[in-house]
Design an enzyme around this catalytic site. Structure first.
Site, PDB file in Angstrom:
ATOM      1  N   CYS A 271      74.635  16.297  82.256  1.00 14.46           N
ATOM      2  CA  CYS A 271      74.185  17.234  82.326  1.00 14.46           C
ATOM      3  C   CYS A 271      74.933  19.143  82.374  1.00 14.46           C
ATOM      4  CB  CYS A 271      73.576  17.474  83.370  1.00 14.46           C
ATOM      5  SG  CYS A 271      72.311  16.074  84.327  1.00 14.46           S
TER       6      CYS A 271
ATOM      7  N   HIS B 100      71.140  24.214  85.838  1.00 18.84           N
ATOM      8  CA  HIS B 100      70.737  22.854  85.484  1.00 18.84           C
ATOM      9  C   HIS B 100      69.568  22.455  86.308  1.00 18.84           C
ATOM     10  CE1 HIS B 100      70.692  18.338  85.051  1.00 18.84           C
ATOM     11  NE2 HIS B 100      71.328  17.982  85.786  1.00 18.84           N
TER      12      HIS B 100
ATOM     13  N   ASN C 190      64.636  16.087  85.442  1.00 14.38           N
ATOM     14  CA  ASN C 190      65.953  16.279  85.033  1.00 14.38           C
ATOM     15  C   ASN C 190      66.045  15.275  83.398  1.00 14.38           C
ATOM     16  OD1 ASN C 190      68.605  16.128  84.505  1.00 14.38           O
ATOM     17  ND2 ASN C 190      68.961  15.324  86.955  1.00 14.38           N
TER      18      ASN C 190
END
Ligand code: UT7
Length: 319
Positions: free
Chosen positions: A116, A240, A270
């Site tokens: 990520c 993030h 996500n």
């Protein structure tokens, strides 16, 4: 990282694009297939729905095409394609090769996998290529995590989804818009979040949560120090998009109000490599950024990686 050398050839983002699959999976949809609830997911993560579908290549081609159009550049003038992804369509060749062909680029192409944190890693690499002579780099962050999620596992299925964000990074006169950056990894934590080849994601959510806050704050502070700026100078934080509670804990420790964050989490879930560009460029498209604004990007992920950057927003289209 030390401050950027003043002699470095600078770069700026001159175009951007986003892509999300059409299929929406709501919390209610998940409630119907596993032991969870809309209320639990919203309260514990901040996610209301997510998008799934498509391939990493197809989403990348879509966001990449939009970024090229936004920058107004000829695909043939791109000198390198960097695709940040944790979910390549094949082990070999790199998915960036498929995307390079699909976009009609005539340049080197390679994948970056830093989970990520990958888009911010890619931004550092793009600036590095420009410092040594490239004129234009297309940077894309894409993941199709729905393909590696176990759809019976409520620990992961509620979080992860698919999406893509892209940026054209171009050489500019002067210092450029990247003022400071940091990349980090701690491979000793690899068992906290992993997926074997051909397998499904496994995650120790509690421990990832605990470490995430610490490494986000640590990385952000390093980028701020390298850029010679402070949190008060930052107009927008793009964290993030993993969990609203992680974001708010990190912001609190950094002393940054939540009103300064860019959030897409509720609608996207996500999306790993796509998470930061999706939130960042949605904020840009919504007119929340004006040229000159300082933006703090900060990500963390499997590995456990972390990455951050302080970037001066340069505004729409070519400078
Ligand atoms: O890109 C990086 C990716 N990873 C992350 O960012 C993950 C970071 N971690 C997290 O976001 C959170 O740890 C989770 C969202 C995964 C879990 O939230 P939590 O607040 O840490 O929940 P928990 O694991 O402490 O579980 C609390 C309770 C437990 O029940 P009991 O033991 O208190 O009765 C769980 O069994 O919630 C239960 N639970 C659920 N209930 C409904 C766990 N998952 C769910 C669920 N729906 N999906």
């Amino acid at each position: 990282m030390p401050p950027l050398p003043s002699s470095a050839r600078g770069a700026a983002i001159t175009g951007w694009g986003r892509a999300l699959p059409d299929t929406v999976v709501t919390n209610a949809d998940l409630e119907a297939r596993m032991d969870t609830s809309d209320e639990w997911i919203r309260e514990r993560t901040g996610i209301a729905e997510r998008r799934i579908g498509g391939s990493t290549a197809s989403l990348s081609i879509e966001s990449g095409r939009r970024a090229l159009a936004c920058a107004g550049v000829d695909p043939a003038s791109i000198d390198a394609l960097i695709l940040s992804t944790t979910t390549p369509d094949r082990t070999v060749p790199a998915t960036s090769a498929t995307v390079q062909h699909g976009l009609g680029l005539r340049c080197g192409a390679f994948d970056v996998n830093a989970a990520c944190s990958g888009f911010v890693y890619g931004l550092a690499v793009a600036n590095g290529l420009i410092a040594i002579g490239a004129e234009r780099v297309l940077l894309i962050g894409t993941d199709t995590l729905s393909r590696i999620v176990d759809w019976t596992d409520r620990n992961t299925a509620i979080l992860f989804a698919d999406g893509s964000g892209a940026a054209v990074v171009e050489a500019v006169g002067g210092r450029g818009s990247l003022l400071g950056w940091d990349i980090d990894a701690d491979g000793s934590a690899e068992d906290l979040l992993f997926c074997e080849v051909g397998g499904h994601l496994h995650m120790d959510g509690k421990e990832v949560f605990r470490r995430a806050v610490r490494i986000m704050v640590d990385s952000a502070e390093k980028s701020l120090a390298a850029s010679g700026t402070s949190v008060d100078d930052i107009a927008m934080v793009v964290p993030h998009q993993a969990n609203i509670r992680i974001i708010s804990a990190a912001c609190e420790r950094l002393g940054i109000p939540m009103s300064k964050t860019a959030l897409a989490l509720a609608e996207t879930g996500n999306t790993s490599s796509a998470s930061i560009p999706l939130a960042w460029f949605a904020a840009a498209d919504d007119g929340r950024l004006v040229p000159g604004d300082l933006v703090l990007l900060v990500g963390f992920g499997a590995g456990m990686t972390a990455a951050s950057a302080v970037v001066r927003w340069t505004g729409a289209g070519r400078p």
